[in-house]
Design a protein around this motif. Sequence first.
Motif, PDB file in Angstrom:
ATOM      1  N   TYR A 323      11.317 -51.865  36.315  1.00  0.00           N
ATOM      2  CA  TYR A 323      12.211 -50.966  35.588  1.00  0.00           C
ATOM      3  C   TYR A 323      11.386 -49.812  35.031  1.00  0.00           C
ATOM      4  N   GLN A 324      11.924 -48.612  35.184  1.00  0.00           N
ATOM      5  CA  GLN A 324      11.187 -47.430  34.723  1.00  0.00           C
ATOM      6  C   GLN A 324      11.317 -47.284  33.212  1.00  0.00           C
ATOM      7  N   ILE A 325      10.201 -47.025  32.558  1.00  0.00           N
ATOM      8  CA  ILE A 325      10.155 -46.953  31.098  1.00  0.00           C
ATOM      9  C   ILE A 325      10.661 -45.590  30.643  1.00  0.00           C
ATOM     10  N   VAL A 326      11.560 -45.614  29.674  1.00  0.00           N
ATOM     11  CA  VAL A 326      12.092 -44.385  29.084  1.00  0.00           C
ATOM     12  C   VAL A 326      11.380 -44.052  27.779  1.00  0.00           C
ATOM     13  N   LYS A 327      11.042 -45.098  27.031  1.00  0.00           N
ATOM     14  CA  LYS A 327      10.422 -44.888  25.725  1.00  0.00           C
ATOM     15  C   LYS A 327       9.435 -46.019  25.451  1.00  0.00           C
ATOM     16  N   VAL A 328       8.343 -45.701  24.765  1.00  0.00           N
ATOM     17  CA  VAL A 328       7.316 -46.693  24.431  1.00  0.00           C
ATOM     18  C   VAL A 328       7.264 -46.850  22.921  1.00  0.00           C
ATOM     19  N   ASN A 329       7.389 -48.084  22.419  1.00  0.00           N
ATOM     20  CA  ASN A 329       7.335 -48.378  20.977  1.00  0.00           C
ATOM     21  C   ASN A 329       6.001 -49.043  20.650  1.00  0.00           C
ATOM     22  N   ARG A 330       5.365 -48.560  19.600  1.00  0.00           N
ATOM     23  CA  ARG A 330       4.059 -49.107  19.185  1.00  0.00           C
ATOM     24  C   ARG A 330       4.155 -49.699  17.783  1.00  0.00           C
ATOM     25  N   SER A 331       3.280 -50.652  17.515  1.00  0.00           N
ATOM     26  CA  SER A 331       3.228 -51.246  16.181  1.00  0.00           C
ATOM     27  C   SER A 331       2.583 -50.255  15.222  1.00  0.00           C
ATOM     28  N   PRO A 332       3.176 -50.024  14.056  1.00  0.00           N
ATOM     29  CA  PRO A 332       2.545 -49.102  13.099  1.00  0.00           C
ATOM     30  C   PRO A 332       1.246 -49.652  12.531  1.00  0.00           C
ATOM     31  N   VAL A 333       0.992 -50.955  12.677  1.00  0.00           N
ATOM     32  CA  VAL A 333      -0.212 -51.566  12.120  1.00  0.00           C
ATOM     33  C   VAL A 333      -1.336 -51.600  13.164  1.00  0.00           C
ATOM     34  N   THR A 334      -1.055 -52.216  14.311  1.00  0.00           N
ATOM     35  CA  THR A 334      -2.095 -52.376  15.326  1.00  0.00           C
ATOM     36  C   THR A 334      -2.156 -51.216  16.307  1.00  0.00           C
ATOM     37  N   LYS A 335      -1.117 -50.365  16.330  1.00  0.00           N
ATOM     38  CA  LYS A 335      -1.026 -49.219  17.245  1.00  0.00           C
ATOM     39  C   LYS A 335      -0.918 -49.659  18.700  1.00  0.00           C
ATOM     40  N   ARG A 336      -0.707 -50.946  18.941  1.00  0.00           N
ATOM     41  CA  ARG A 336      -0.532 -51.421  20.305  1.00  0.00           C
ATOM     42  C   ARG A 336       0.935 -51.347  20.707  1.00  0.00           C
ATOM     43  N   VAL A 337       1.179 -51.333  22.006  1.00  0.00           N
ATOM     44  CA  VAL A 337       2.553 -51.299  22.508  1.00  0.00           C
ATOM     45  C   VAL A 337       3.204 -52.654  22.252  1.00  0.00           C
ATOM     46  N   THR A 338       4.350 -52.648  21.606  1.00  0.00           N
ATOM     47  CA  THR A 338       5.070 -53.889  21.320  1.00  0.00           C
ATOM     48  C   THR A 338       6.313 -54.041  22.199  1.00  0.00           C
ATOM     49  N   SER A 339       6.931 -52.932  22.556  1.00  0.00           N
ATOM     50  CA  SER A 339       8.125 -53.004  23.390  1.00  0.00           C
ATOM     51  C   SER A 339       8.321 -51.666  24.090  1.00  0.00           C
ATOM     52  N   VAL A 340       9.100 -51.686  25.141  1.00  0.00           N
ATOM     53  CA  VAL A 340       9.463 -50.460  25.863  1.00  0.00           C
ATOM     54  C   VAL A 340      10.978 -50.453  26.032  1.00  0.00           C
ATOM     55  N   VAL A 341      11.507 -49.265  26.244  1.00  0.00           N
ATOM     56  CA  VAL A 341      12.947 -49.090  26.444  1.00  0.00           C
ATOM     57  C   VAL A 341      13.167 -48.628  27.875  1.00  0.00           C
ATOM     58  N   VAL A 342      14.091 -49.285  28.559  1.00  0.00           N
ATOM     59  CA  VAL A 342      14.431 -48.925  29.935  1.00  0.00           C
ATOM     60  C   VAL A 342      15.928 -48.662  30.012  1.00  0.00           C
ATOM     61  N   SER A 343      16.324 -47.941  31.043  1.00  0.00           N
ATOM     62  CA  SER A 343      17.748 -47.701  31.294  1.00  0.00           C
ATOM     63  C   SER A 343      18.257 -48.776  32.246  1.00  0.00           C
ATOM     64  N   ALA A 344      19.244 -49.519  31.802  1.00  0.00           N
ATOM     65  CA  ALA A 344      19.801 -50.595  32.628  1.00  0.00           C
ATOM     66  C   ALA A 344      21.284 -50.733  32.313  1.00  0.00           C
ATOM     67  N   ARG A 345      21.963 -51.365  33.218  1.00  0.00           N
ATOM     68  CA  ARG A 345      23.394 -51.570  33.015  1.00  0.00           C
ATOM     69  C   ARG A 345      23.634 -52.638  31.945  1.00  0.00           C
ATOM     70  N   SER A 346      24.722 -52.470  31.229  1.00  0.00           N
ATOM     71  CA  SER A 346      25.054 -53.386  30.140  1.00  0.00           C
ATOM     72  C   SER A 346      25.217 -54.812  30.669  1.00  0.00           C
ATOM     73  N   ASP A 347      24.770 -55.787  29.875  1.00  0.00           N
ATOM     74  CA  ASP A 347      24.928 -57.189  30.260  1.00  0.00           C
ATOM     75  C   ASP A 347      26.136 -57.819  29.576  1.00  0.00           C
ATOM     76  N   ASN A 348      26.919 -57.007  28.856  1.00  0.00           N
ATOM     77  CA  ASN A 348      28.149 -57.540  28.256  1.00  0.00           C
ATOM     78  C   ASN A 348      29.199 -57.732  29.351  1.00  0.00           C
ATOM     79  N   ASN A 349      30.119 -58.606  29.102  1.00  0.00           N
ATOM     80  CA  ASN A 349      31.182 -58.870  30.068  1.00  0.00           C
ATOM     81  C   ASN A 349      32.426 -58.029  29.814  1.00  0.00           C
ATOM     82  N   TYR A 350      32.521 -57.436  28.623  1.00  0.00           N
ATOM     83  CA  TYR A 350      33.714 -56.665  28.269  1.00  0.00           C
ATOM     84  C   TYR A 350      33.284 -55.348  27.637  1.00  0.00           C
ATOM     85  N   ASP A 351      34.135 -54.322  27.787  1.00  0.00           N
ATOM     86  CA  ASP A 351      33.857 -53.052  27.147  1.00  0.00           C
ATOM     87  C   ASP A 351      34.370 -53.074  25.711  1.00  0.00           C
ATOM     88  N   ASN A 352      34.274 -51.927  25.038  1.00  0.00           N
ATOM     89  CA  ASN A 352      34.659 -51.880  23.627  1.00  0.00           C
ATOM     90  C   ASN A 352      36.154 -52.104  23.423  1.00  0.00           C
TER      91      ASN A 352
END
Length: 561
Positions: A323-352
């Motif tokens: 999955y292509q990374i859209v955004k990179v999140n880093r820890s404010p303490v260790t400055k290491r990457v903790t999570s990334v954000v990707v574009s993907a289809r919703s995993d919910n079964n119903y809309d709003n």
Amino acid sequence: MNHTATYSPEDNKLRIYPGDRLDDELGEEYAEFKKAGYRWAAKQECFVCPRWTPKAEDWALRLAGEIEDEDYSPLERSADRAERFGCYRDKRRTEAHDHADTFEAGPSAFGHQNQQRAERQAARLDKQRVKAVSQWSKAEYWQRRTAGVISHALYKARPEVRRGRIKKLEADQRKHLKVIELLSKCRENWQKVAGCDDPEKALKWAIALAGNASGWQEFAHPETGRKATLYSLLQPYEGIDDRPITGHEAAALYLSLPDVNEPGSSWSRWTAHYELRMSYENAMLANEGGQAGEVEMEPGGWIFPDKRQGRRLRYTEGNGDWYQIVKVNRSPVTKRVTSVVVSARSDNNYDNDGKPFGEDNPRPVAEQRIDVTRLGKDSYRAPTDQEREVFKQQQAERKAKAKASKPKSVKLLNPTDEDAERLQGILNDKARKKYDKAHPEGSYQAGKFEPAEVCRMTQAKYSARSRGDYSTAETRTFHNFGGIIARKSSNMWSQHGQEYDAALGPAVCKLRTADSGGYAAYTPQRIVILTDKPQKPLPLDWDNLGCEKPQNSEALSEVTA
């Protein structure tokens, strides 16, 4: 001294292999030894402390003189345990077969002798059947225990589990260092109290310091020996004969505690223990693929999530398991990457609206977060130059599209006196109608309706009143239709509020408002005029102000243009 002590960094356990009976050797101290956390493990033939502590280490050094490395790894210990459980299982299975054979060898009919003898034979035969079934159940139990031991050992040895263990160790280490920093600062403050020449000022400082969290430990009164917290010893209490201690005496009591930064103290040993455990776990992890958080990730790169997170992204097609990374999140303490954000289809079964997704209702694409703290370095792939350029172009197009679809923000205005009075009158009329509807003539009225008046203040006073969770002034959005003024900012959702927001229509401007005070159940917000700011006329549609929201969107755009 014929005891042996070992420590295993893999499971963080201390073990003491006694040469003699420790209860006989220690006597009354045996209870203190058990309080340190040691328990007898019969199968291992040693005392095991499930977690390293300075006190447990002291007992190991006292009994054995030195602590050696544990030769038996947790995997080997689990293998022995699984083998032992396998023996239990085979034994129960053999017994079940024997009882079943005995049952089948018995007579199929009774009654050729006297009645009592026939009943006894039948009962014995039925007992064999029950024993056979019982032993079969025990064999199945040990079968499950053996599978559980093997599964647990394999789970603890997985690299992603070790990465999770490192994450927990890092958090514990940060908490430990934070407490040391706090206690060091408290000690410095108490040293200032001890060095203060003014007794009254020293007492005032001591009471202030004893009232915080660092002063809740109990100390003995220097004259009577009564044990209480420093704050209690500094205060006179009715019914207690001893005098309140002075500020200098309180400082002396607190400074009698061991310094947390002193080498050899319990705090220093915990600091060294965390560092050694982190070094060991990181060294082991380096041979198992490292951590993805240590890699310099960039938007446009590719991430390969683990199986658990991959299930959440299974509806996205066309890019395989990467999955292509859209955004990179880093820890404010260790400055290491903790999570990334990707574009993907919703995993919910119903809309709003509660409609299920399907061919006629495709799943929308949304940003979804992937936790990388348990992923290896090979889970990330840097983009090629071509992929990087394409990604930048796509991001620019996406931002331009989002900017074009985003509604224009309205301006915050300082109204003229005439417009403010006119708008305040309209708000009062609407509130008065609401009050009359709720309290018709002749009915009980809890209070008289009071119209609101325009409020005038300076920018500094408004800023002071609008600060904090219990502010009495805030900025509200005004509209031409429906309720005119937006609701007070809140995170509480209600169906009535949602319908009210939908009836407001497009925003026109923002104004500063203040609470009316008094009987404010029906009194509207007061319009605020800043006396030290320039004033501007309001772009409100005074003729249609407060009417129902027009259904025709074209007419709406013409009015609000």
